[in-house]
Enzyme design. Sequence first.
Site, PDB file in Angstrom:
ATOM      1  N   ASP A 102       0.867  -1.177   0.000  1.00  0.00           N
ATOM      2  CA  ASP A 102       0.000   0.000   0.000  1.00  0.00           C
ATOM      3  C   ASP A 102       0.910   1.235   0.000  1.00  0.00           C
ATOM      4  OD1 ASP A 102      -1.843  -2.061   0.433  1.00  0.00           O
ATOM      5  OD2 ASP A 102      -3.090  -0.842   1.760  1.00  0.00           O
ATOM      6  N   LYS A 166      -6.696   3.613  -3.328  1.00  0.00           N
ATOM      7  CA  LYS A 166      -7.150   3.614  -1.936  1.00  0.00           C
ATOM      8  C   LYS A 166      -7.330   5.057  -1.483  1.00  0.00           C
ATOM      9  CE  LYS A 166      -5.172   2.230   2.585  1.00  0.00           C
ATOM     10  NZ  LYS A 166      -4.075   1.444   3.206  1.00  0.00           N
ATOM     11  N   LYS A 198     -10.286   0.767  -2.581  1.00  0.00           N
ATOM     12  CA  LYS A 198     -10.213   0.516  -1.141  1.00  0.00           C
ATOM     13  C   LYS A 198     -10.509   1.795  -0.360  1.00  0.00           C
ATOM     14  CE  LYS A 198      -6.982  -0.967   2.503  1.00  0.00           C
ATOM     15  NZ  LYS A 198      -5.653  -1.574   2.786  1.00  0.00           N
TER      16      LYS A 198
END
Length: 259
Positions: A102, A166, A198
Amino acid sequence: MIDATKRQTALFALSLLDLTDLTETCTDEAVERLCDAAQTRFGTAAAICIWPRFVAAARARLGPSSPVRIATVVNFPHGTAAVADVVAETERAIAEGADEIDLVIPYRALIAGDEQAVTEMVAAVRAAAPAPVRLKAILETGEIRDRALIRRASLLSIGAGADFIKTSTGKAAVHATLEAADIMLTAIRETGRNVGFKPAGGVDTVADARLYLALAATIHGPDWVMPSTFRFGASGLLADILTLAEGRDAGAVAASHGP
């Protein structure tokens, strides 16, 4: 007792959950508990999301064949590290057992007008984390704020090779919002690519989760949402999931314990 639809939504949300501990006080023992918590009698979370320094401990706890993926964060949380440093951090995390990266994009540079900084960072980390490692680009939408710039950040990240986009680090004042989700999900649709979404930070209940699931279904269709295309980044959501999965109503449980 809760109705079947609430319970089904809770169980579905469990399969999409990146169970997260990115607290400053996290320890190896806390990560071991997180690994155990991700494996429930109702099924497993999609992943745990932890600091890079705990990846090796998590891999030892979960073992090599666990269905729970190990996600870790790089260039986190401010997005200001040098590309070479982020690449090194990524390579080290993968060597220690990370399945998913991430990455915080250099959103401050983007706000200042430097789109190339985003492309270079995402592309470099993508090269350091080839498939099957999954790359999620964290946009930090609460800091970007501008709708057009959130869309641009989404498109740049997707174009440079991100598997997911995300919303947030969970460290800024504003976390995931439905407005940002709408922009990002629409950008994914516009690209026509098989890229996931996300929302992270502030998704604390199954009722919250249901709103994001409904939005994704509206934009992408009812069959689009699955662990390969949708994750929730959360630390508190699991408690509500388990309450509903066990057939208890969260409101009733809270009332029974008093104020």
